[in-house]
Motif scaffolding. Structure first.
Motif, PDB file in Angstrom:
ATOM      1  N   SER A  49      20.936 -17.535  -0.495  1.00 22.65           N
ATOM      2  CA  SER A  49      21.548 -16.205  -0.488  1.00 22.65           C
ATOM      3  C   SER A  49      21.202 -15.425   0.780  1.00 22.65           C
ATOM      4  O   SER A  49      21.671 -14.301   0.976  1.00 22.65           O
ATOM      5  N   VAL A  50      20.364 -16.041   1.630  1.00 18.50           N
ATOM      6  CA  VAL A  50      19.974 -15.418   2.898  1.00 18.50           C
ATOM      7  C   VAL A  50      20.650 -16.163   4.042  1.00 18.50           C
ATOM      8  O   VAL A  50      20.693 -17.395   4.056  1.00 18.50           O
ATOM      9  N   ASN A  51      21.176 -15.432   5.016  1.00 18.11           N
ATOM     10  CA  ASN A  51      21.857 -16.036   6.162  1.00 18.11           C
ATOM     11  C   ASN A  51      20.863 -16.228   7.306  1.00 18.11           C
ATOM     12  O   ASN A  51      20.502 -15.276   7.996  1.00 18.11           O
ATOM     13  N   PHE A  52      20.419 -17.463   7.522  1.00 17.37           N
ATOM     14  CA  PHE A  52      19.446 -17.746   8.568  1.00 17.37           C
ATOM     15  C   PHE A  52      20.127 -18.172   9.871  1.00 17.37           C
ATOM     16  O   PHE A  52      21.080 -18.956   9.854  1.00 17.37           O
ATOM     17  N   VAL A  53      19.632 -17.654  10.986  1.00 15.05           N
ATOM     18  CA  VAL A  53      20.113 -18.046  12.317  1.00 15.05           C
ATOM     19  C   VAL A  53      18.896 -18.265  13.210  1.00 15.05           C
ATOM     20  O   VAL A  53      17.795 -17.784  12.919  1.00 15.05           O
ATOM     21  N   GLU A  54      19.082 -18.984  14.304  1.00 15.03           N
ATOM     22  CA  GLU A  54      17.972 -19.231  15.225  1.00 15.03           C
ATOM     23  C   GLU A  54      17.885 -18.132  16.277  1.00 15.03           C
ATOM     24  O   GLU A  54      18.887 -17.760  16.883  1.00 15.03           O
ATOM     25  N   VAL A  55      16.662 -17.650  16.491  1.00 16.21           N
ATOM     26  CA  VAL A  55      16.388 -16.618  17.498  1.00 16.21           C
ATOM     27  C   VAL A  55      15.061 -16.955  18.166  1.00 16.21           C
ATOM     28  O   VAL A  55      14.063 -17.140  17.472  1.00 16.21           O
ATOM     29  N   THR A  56      15.021 -17.057  19.477  1.00 14.07           N
ATOM     30  CA  THR A  56      13.771 -17.380  20.163  1.00 14.07           C
ATOM     31  C   THR A  56      12.824 -16.190  20.142  1.00 14.07           C
ATOM     32  O   THR A  56      13.256 -15.033  20.077  1.00 14.07           O
ATOM     33  N   PHE A  57      11.536 -16.455  20.230  1.00 15.01           N
ATOM     34  CA  PHE A  57      10.533 -15.380  20.231  1.00 15.01           C
ATOM     35  C   PHE A  57      10.798 -14.342  21.328  1.00 15.01           C
ATOM     36  O   PHE A  57      10.782 -13.142  21.055  1.00 15.01           O
ATOM     37  N   PRO A  58      11.028 -14.765  22.582  1.00 15.59           N
ATOM     38  CA  PRO A  58      11.196 -13.774  23.654  1.00 15.59           C
ATOM     39  C   PRO A  58      12.408 -12.858  23.483  1.00 15.59           C
ATOM     40  O   PRO A  58      12.444 -11.769  24.052  1.00 15.59           O
ATOM     41  N   THR A  59      13.410 -13.308  22.713  1.00 11.10           N
ATOM     42  CA  THR A  59      14.628 -12.498  22.563  1.00 11.10           C
ATOM     43  C   THR A  59      14.670 -11.686  21.274  1.00 11.10           C
ATOM     44  O   THR A  59      15.629 -10.948  21.034  1.00 11.10           O
ATOM     45  N   MET A  60      13.637 -11.805  20.446  1.00 15.30           N
ATOM     46  CA  MET A  60      13.656 -11.131  19.149  1.00 15.30           C
ATOM     47  C   MET A  60      13.799  -9.612  19.263  1.00 15.30           C
ATOM     48  O   MET A  60      14.585  -8.998  18.529  1.00 15.30           O
ATOM     49  N   ALA A  61      13.037  -9.007  20.169  1.00 19.77           N
ATOM     50  CA  ALA A  61      13.082  -7.547  20.303  1.00 19.77           C
ATOM     51  C   ALA A  61      14.484  -7.066  20.656  1.00 19.77           C
ATOM     52  O   ALA A  61      14.989  -6.103  20.063  1.00 19.77           O
TER      53      ALA A  61
END
Length: 308
Positions: A158-170
């Motif tokens: 029920s959760v939509n997961f996507v990939e995000v790198t640590f440096p781009t999270m902010a």
């Protein structure tokens, strides 16, 4: 006289024996403190002392590390336990060569689901329907979060997961590209201080596990052909681990240098505990969890996962 001096110098070189060339290796890790033992071993000259010319290579997504190892872009990498096991399950012939970091009360408290402004998370079921960024699908933080959701009675689908790198999270949190990210220190503090949102869940602390987070792995064929390099690598990592666990200043300096995070921010959060020893049974819990999440298609042989 000149000829005599040249001859004498040449004789001295021969007497001293051949100069030992250092073996060059590249070690790939993501921008976290989990590979800190390798970082400090580079910065403090420990690898060089053991005859290795080691270079740290920044990898954006942890799940890319097995491919980088097998393509020889790096010789040793720091995959999370989950990424390593998925790779092994998929037929990639990788082998663990040394331990890097383990979960403990400190590292578990550093893990969080960070929620952007405008989104309210009061309980686990509030993540339903949300877009959540993870630094690698099937990687450590993602699998732990799914485990936490299941324990809280929430269907992970029920959760939509996507990939995000640590440096781009902010930046992605700030832009509203995702509702939350699965992250750890020092990124939690950095985003909090920037006023980008709040912590929605300290799911690592709630799970309270003690298994390996990341360990160093290599292609089995390369590792078996380079036993002396592996021996030297292990010795250097063991020395680096002592520094990480006892010298906060040196640990922070190396982590800051590699991850490109401000030194004061890194110092604000204790590094994950380094543990060079690695035993097959330590991976048993991960295998059980991943099997329950249908992430493994076969029965992984624990006895073949770690190089003797």
């Amino acid at each position: 006289m000149t000829k005599f001096l040249v001859a004498a110098a040449f004789a001295a070189i021969l007497a001293a024996g051949p100069v030992q060339a250092q073996t060059k290796i590249q070690i790939g890790c993501t921008a976290t403190s989990d590979c800190a033992s390798a970082m400090v071993a580079v910065d403090e000259g420990i690898f060089k002392k053991h005859g290795l010319d080691a270079e740290m290579v920044l990898i954006g997504i942890n799940s890319n590390i097995p491919a980088a190892i097998l393509s020889n872009s790096i010789q040793i990498g720091g995959p999370t336990s989950t990424v390593f096991l998925q790779a092994a399950d998929g037929g990639l012939d990788l082998v663990a060569v040394a331990g890097a970091s383990i979960m403990n009360s400190t590292s578990n408290a550093n893990i969080a689901a960070f929620v952007r402004n405008g989104i309210t998370i009061k309980e686990p079921k509030d993540f339903v329907g949300k877009k959540v960024g993870a630094p690698g699908l099937g990687a450590f933080l993602h699998v732990l979060f799914v485990k936490w959701l299941v324990e809280k009675g929430v269907d992970p689908k029920s959760v939509n997961f996507v990939e995000v790198t640590f440096p781009t999270m902010a930046d992605i949190i700030k832009s509203g590209g995702v509702d939350a990210v699965l992250t750890a220190e020092p990124f939690v503090t950095r985003m909090t201080n920037a006023g980008l949102g709040t912590v929605g869940a300290r799911y690592g602390a709630e799970l309270a596990r003690t298994e390996p987070i990341i360990f160093y792995a290599a292609a089995r064929d390369w590792a078996e052909k380079n036993p002396d390099t592996i021996k030297k690598f292990r010795a250097a990592i063991a020395e680096g681990a002592v520094i990480i666990n006892t010298d906060r200043d040196k640990a922070s300096a190396s982590i800051s240098k590699f991850t490109k995070q401000p030194l004061e921010l890194v110092k604000a959060s204790p590094p994950n505990q380094s543990e060079p020893a690695l035993k097959a049974e330590q991976l048993a819990w991960w295998i059980d969890i991943m099997s329950s999440q249908k992430m493994l298609q076969s029965k992984v042989d624990l006895n073949k996962l770690i190089l003797n």
